[in-house]
Every structure is written in C-alpha cells, then in structure tokens.
Design a protein around this motif. Sequence first.
Motif, PDB file in Angstrom:
ATOM      1  N   GLY A  83       0.799  -1.214   0.000  1.00 51.83           N
ATOM      2  CA  GLY A  83       0.000   0.000   0.000  1.00 51.83           C
ATOM      3  C   GLY A  83       0.834   1.267   0.000  1.00 51.83           C
ATOM      4  N   VAL A  86       2.218   1.762  -3.535  1.00 51.51           N
ATOM      5  CA  VAL A  86       1.153   2.202  -4.445  1.00 51.51           C
ATOM      6  C   VAL A  86       0.813   3.663  -4.195  1.00 51.51           C
ATOM      7  N   ARG A  90       1.787   5.672  -7.540  1.00 53.44           N
ATOM      8  CA  ARG A  90       0.624   5.482  -8.410  1.00 53.44           C
ATOM      9  C   ARG A  90       0.355   6.755  -9.192  1.00 53.44           C
ATOM     10  N   SER A  96      -5.084   2.917 -12.647  1.00 53.48           N
ATOM     11  CA  SER A  96      -4.399   2.906 -11.360  1.00 53.48           C
ATOM     12  C   SER A  96      -5.358   2.921 -10.177  1.00 53.48           C
ATOM     13  N   SER A  98      -7.523   0.627  -9.607  1.00 57.59           N
ATOM     14  CA  SER A  98      -7.959  -0.745  -9.348  1.00 57.59           C
ATOM     15  C   SER A  98      -7.490  -1.277  -8.009  1.00 57.59           C
ATOM     16  N   TYR A  99      -6.551  -0.579  -7.351  1.00 50.98           N
ATOM     17  CA  TYR A  99      -6.033  -1.087  -6.080  1.00 50.98           C
ATOM     18  C   TYR A  99      -7.142  -1.149  -5.026  1.00 50.98           C
ATOM     19  N   ILE A 171      -4.187  -8.529  -2.778  1.00 50.66           N
ATOM     20  CA  ILE A 171      -3.759  -7.134  -2.681  1.00 50.66           C
ATOM     21  C   ILE A 171      -2.436  -6.934  -3.410  1.00 50.66           C
ATOM     22  N   CYS A 172      -1.536  -7.908  -3.353  1.00 51.00           N
ATOM     23  CA  CYS A 172      -0.271  -7.795  -4.096  1.00 51.00           C
ATOM     24  C   CYS A 172      -0.525  -7.752  -5.602  1.00 51.00           C
ATOM     25  N   GLY A 174      -3.280  -6.679  -6.951  1.00 47.94           N
ATOM     26  CA  GLY A 174      -3.878  -5.373  -7.191  1.00 47.94           C
ATOM     27  C   GLY A 174      -2.853  -4.258  -7.243  1.00 47.94           C
ATOM     28  N   ALA A 175      -1.775  -4.378  -6.451  1.00 45.18           N
ATOM     29  CA  ALA A 175      -0.708  -3.369  -6.514  1.00 45.18           C
ATOM     30  C   ALA A 175      -0.035  -3.380  -7.878  1.00 45.18           C
ATOM     31  N   ASN A 177      -1.449  -4.298 -10.701  1.00 46.32           N
ATOM     32  CA  ASN A 177      -2.402  -3.720 -11.650  1.00 46.32           C
ATOM     33  C   ASN A 177      -2.464  -2.203 -11.551  1.00 46.32           C
ATOM     34  N   ALA A 178      -2.275  -1.664 -10.343  1.00 47.02           N
ATOM     35  CA  ALA A 178      -2.359  -0.219 -10.169  1.00 47.02           C
ATOM     36  C   ALA A 178      -1.084   0.501 -10.595  1.00 47.02           C
TER      37      ALA A 178
END
Length: 418
Positions: A83, A86, A90, A96, A98-99, A171-172, A174-175, A177-178
């Motif tokens: 987090g 990101v 980000r 970005s 999407s997180y 979550i990893c 998602g990071a 993807n962001a």
Amino acid sequence: MAAGARPARLPRPESGSRVLAPPGVPDAGPRGRRRPRRTRAPQAHRGNALHPGAWWIWALGLGTAASRTTNPLLLALLVGTAGYVVAARRTSAPWSRSYGAFVRLGVAVLGIRLAFAILLGSPVPGSHVLVTLPEVPLPHWAQGIRIGGRVTAEGLVFALYDGLKLATLLICVGAANALANPARLLKSLPGALYEAGVAVVVALTFAPHLIADAQRLRAARRLRGRPDRGLRGLLQVALPVLEGALERSVALAAAMDARGYGRTAEVAPAVRRTTAVLTLGGLVGVCAGTYGLLTAEGDGYGLPVLIAGLAAALAGLWLGGRRSPRTRYRPDVWGARAWLVAGSGIAVATGLIVCAAYDPVSLRTGVVPLVAPALPLWPAAAVLLGLLPAFVAPVPGPPRSPRNRPTAPDTAAPEEPS
C-alpha cells in the motif's frame, strides 16, 4: 505617517547576500532565488518510465512471500508495504484506481472464509467453544461434512489466518495492476504472443465503447418513456449494442488486414513442432514449480522445476518470435531502476523462503493452543526490502488539468445558409 508622505524604501540586499524566506516557504538562495526541491528519484516521463514487467516481478515476489507464512503480523506488514508503494508511485490514470477494488475483494474473501468456518466448521480441533449452532443432519455418505455445530476460537483464528493470506495475495496482484501500465505491458510481449497481445488490446479498447453505447441507449429509452431496467429493457438494449459492436469489429478487421496485421514468416515444420513442445512443456513446468513454491510440501522440487520451466518457455517464445518479424516503436527500456524494483521483490521472496527453511516456527503462528503472534526480526527486515520502489522508481507527475491539456482544433461544420 503624514498624509502625502512617501514610505521609506527598504535597503536593497547586497550582491551575493541571502534573502530569508517567510515561514513555511523553502529557503531562498543568493539573489532571492528559490532553491528547487531535490528528490532522490527523477520525475517520471515517457523516456524514463519504469518497465511494467518490473512492477509485476516486484508484486509476485511479495505474493510469494505471503504464501510462505501465516503470521498475521508479517502479512499485515506485506499489505502495508504494498500500500505504501502504491500510494507513493501510483499515477492518475484510470487503471491505477484498481487497487481499491482489489482491497475490497480481499476483505470480501476474508469475510467469506470466516463465514464458511462458522457454518461448515473447521478441521482444527478446539476446546474454547464460542457458540453452538443448530446442526443439520446429513446422510451417511456425507460423513466428514457438517452444517452448524460448535464454533471454536481455534477454528475461527485458523480461518482468519488462512483468509488473511489469500487476501494479501490479492492485494499484491492489485498493486501490480495499479502500478503497471497494461497497454505498455502488452506491447512488451514477445513476438510469439503478438497476436494474443493485439486481441487483448482490441478487447480493452472496445470495452469502453460498449459501456458508452449501453448508457446512450438507456438514456434514449428513458427520454422516450420506455423501460430501461429489468429483463425486457436489457434485451432491447443489448441487441443494438451487440449490432454496433459487430459492425465495429468487421470494420476493424478490414482495416487491420489492409495494414498487414496477421502476416507471418515462413518457418520450417521442425521449428514449429519444437516451439510447441518447448512452450507447452515450459508452461507446465512453470505451473508445477509455482505450485511447489506456494505449498509447504514442494520445497524440494518447486524452485528447480520453476527454473527449468522458465528456461524452456523462454526458448519456445524465442523460437516462436521468428515467425513474426516485427519491430517495436519506442520500446520500453529495462534500466537500472527496473532492476532495483524487480530485485527488491525477488529479495523479499528469497528472504521468506530461506527463513521458512531454517526457522519455520516463526512463520507459522500456532492456533492449538492459542498463542499471541510474535513479529520475527529477520523476516520482517526482509519484507521491508519491498519498500525500495517507493524511493528509486520515478516520481509520477502531477495530473494534467483540463486547462493544460491540448485542445483539438475547431472542426465544426459551417452553418448552412438560411
């Protein structure tokens, strides 16, 4: 001061003297010039943008580390690391955002895992009974499965640790993807996957058009007083949307064929068969090796099988790229900062794997009996290496305001004479 009197002038600073800035403003240098802020990482632009593959390697390294532990403190530290990076790197692009969706998905998965533990029970025996639910009787062929019954603290804590590990993995991802630009990532695919990359890019391009068409048709139906909700409204909106998508697809296919898309070079049959065997065998090896790394039973064979599968898959992709002789316009460069970002994720994964081999007790928090989790020093230090991208990756620029964006030339049609 008397009326009409001129105020006294302040003395001018001498040459080379320093002008003190007011509180809250950066100190000014000689001749009143404000010193620019120095940042350790440069400002991001198209020339020094970080390779998207580096972000994915970093995120997969954090995910691999999360799969090696059930310690909630280490998992929370991994989530905080992802987090923070990101939040620091980000951009303001739409993808970005999407997180937050992945964080909500992880919280939902954690809640579902706890609900299953309450309703279906847990394989972990426990002596601290919290509540006893009415148990549904099941036939004899469903032995080992129960609905309801005792809910123990040990079973809930085990489900909490298990769900937290899965939420951390999401979550990893998602990071990644962001932080990674999906269009640039698809452009960086090898030549053997060129057709698949083009198909994904076309699909990602057409998706916003489908949404816009559906919104436009629903607004038109509302203006005409016709229903736009329910099954009837959905059917009457879906048909024009699919018709427009089909027309766009046919027009795009004709345009791409006219521009030479889909042309391939002549390759010998033996090379094609070797490419297929290497690619498929390599992908199977990568899947088996990844499964071995993510499970505690595959410590012995996981890493060698993964390395062998990667080597075979890369060889197959290199051979397959020979049938697609194309060049890339402005390719992304894998520079020193990309190596640092990817290396930090690999270092986190390696540190947790080594700690799991030498001290597995510190990474596995016991639930029978219930004990308070402790934060091990060396695994926590390895996780903190994942913060390196927040300091070495290029700093994203400020979002462009509508005033600074280039405006399109006025192409409106002239008015017809009345």
